[in-house]
Write a protein that holds these residues in place. Structure first.
Motif, PDB file in Angstrom:
ATOM      1  N   ARG A   1     -18.667 -10.461  -3.627  1.00 18.02           N
ATOM      2  CA  ARG A   1     -18.673  -9.397  -2.608  1.00 18.02           C
ATOM      3  C   ARG A   1     -17.389  -8.586  -2.625  1.00 18.02           C
ATOM      4  O   ARG A   1     -17.407  -7.368  -2.479  1.00 18.02           O
ATOM      5  CB  ARG A   1     -18.923  -9.981  -1.228  1.00 18.02           C
ATOM      6  N   ALA A   2     -16.255  -9.243  -2.799  1.00 17.28           N
ATOM      7  CA  ALA A   2     -14.973  -8.540  -2.859  1.00 17.28           C
ATOM      8  C   ALA A   2     -14.904  -7.658  -4.101  1.00 17.28           C
ATOM      9  O   ALA A   2     -14.427  -6.515  -4.039  1.00 17.28           O
ATOM     10  CB  ALA A   2     -13.819  -9.536  -2.856  1.00 17.28           C
ATOM     11  N   LEU A   3     -15.394  -8.168  -5.220  1.00 16.68           N
ATOM     12  CA  LEU A   3     -15.417  -7.377  -6.454  1.00 16.68           C
ATOM     13  C   LEU A   3     -16.322  -6.156  -6.297  1.00 16.68           C
ATOM     14  O   LEU A   3     -15.987  -5.062  -6.735  1.00 16.68           O
ATOM     15  CB  LEU A   3     -15.888  -8.235  -7.637  1.00 16.68           C
ATOM     16  N   ALA A   4     -17.459  -6.360  -5.657  1.00 14.09           N
ATOM     17  CA  ALA A   4     -18.401  -5.255  -5.436  1.00 14.09           C
ATOM     18  C   ALA A   4     -17.760  -4.179  -4.563  1.00 14.09           C
ATOM     19  O   ALA A   4     -17.864  -2.982  -4.856  1.00 14.09           O
ATOM     20  CB  ALA A   4     -19.684  -5.778  -4.796  1.00 14.09           C
ATOM     21  N   ALA A   5     -17.079  -4.604  -3.508  1.00 14.08           N
ATOM     22  CA  ALA A   5     -16.444  -3.643  -2.598  1.00 14.08           C
ATOM     23  C   ALA A   5     -15.331  -2.868  -3.302  1.00 14.08           C
ATOM     24  O   ALA A   5     -15.213  -1.650  -3.129  1.00 14.08           O
ATOM     25  CB  ALA A   5     -15.896  -4.375  -1.383  1.00 14.08           C
ATOM     26  N   SER A   6     -14.544  -3.542  -4.118  1.00 13.93           N
ATOM     27  CA  SER A   6     -13.413  -2.879  -4.763  1.00 13.93           C
ATOM     28  C   SER A   6     -13.839  -1.945  -5.894  1.00 13.93           C
ATOM     29  O   SER A   6     -13.132  -0.996  -6.204  1.00 13.93           O
ATOM     30  CB  SER A   6     -12.413  -3.900  -5.286  1.00 13.93           C
ATOM     31  N   THR A   7     -14.994  -2.205  -6.507  1.00 14.54           N
ATOM     32  CA  THR A   7     -15.464  -1.343  -7.595  1.00 14.54           C
ATOM     33  C   THR A   7     -16.459  -0.295  -7.136  1.00 14.54           C
ATOM     34  O   THR A   7     -16.773   0.623  -7.886  1.00 14.54           O
ATOM     35  CB  THR A   7     -16.130  -2.174  -8.718  1.00 14.54           C
ATOM     36  N   GLY A   8     -16.973  -0.454  -5.919  1.00 14.26           N
ATOM     37  CA  GLY A   8     -17.966   0.502  -5.433  1.00 14.26           C
ATOM     38  C   GLY A   8     -19.351   0.263  -6.006  1.00 14.26           C
ATOM     39  O   GLY A   8     -20.218   1.123  -5.943  1.00 14.26           O
ATOM     40  N   ARG A   9     -19.558  -0.907  -6.578  1.00 12.14           N
ATOM     41  CA  ARG A   9     -20.863  -1.252  -7.147  1.00 12.14           C
ATOM     42  C   ARG A   9     -21.542  -2.272  -6.250  1.00 12.14           C
ATOM     43  O   ARG A   9     -20.934  -2.832  -5.346  1.00 12.14           O
ATOM     44  CB  ARG A   9     -20.700  -1.838  -8.557  1.00 12.14           C
ATOM     45  N   SER A  10     -22.802  -2.551  -6.541  1.00  7.41           N
ATOM     46  CA  SER A  10     -23.564  -3.486  -5.708  1.00  7.41           C
ATOM     47  C   SER A  10     -23.255  -4.929  -6.085  1.00  7.41           C
ATOM     48  O   SER A  10     -22.765  -5.230  -7.172  1.00  7.41           O
ATOM     49  CB  SER A  10     -25.061  -3.243  -5.876  1.00  7.41           C
TER      50      SER A  10
END
Length: 71
Positions: A34-43
């Protein structure tokens, strides 16, 4: 690299390999999907798929588990 991605753009070839390597390192260091998704703007699904494709062993969900009680 990850900051330049626009939502919905296809990531293929060398760019995908580079992104996978970056995500793999960050996930191994303890960041959540979830943190990776938020930081990259991907799902969440996109990040999960990239990690799975690159052979990462995904961590289980955290929190309390229902084990045998010690009575």
């Amino acid at each position: 690299m990850a900051e330049t991605l626009k939502k919905g753009t296809r990531v293929t070839g060398a760019d995908r390999d580079k992104l996978a390597g970056d995500l793999k390192k960050r996930y191994a260091a303890g960041e959540s999907i979830r943190a990776l998704a938020a930081s990259t703007g991907r799902s969440y699904g996109f990040i999960h798929r990239i990690l799975s494709e690159s052979g990462v062993t995904l961590r289980g969900r955290g929190g309390a588990t229902r084990g045998k009680s010690k009575r």
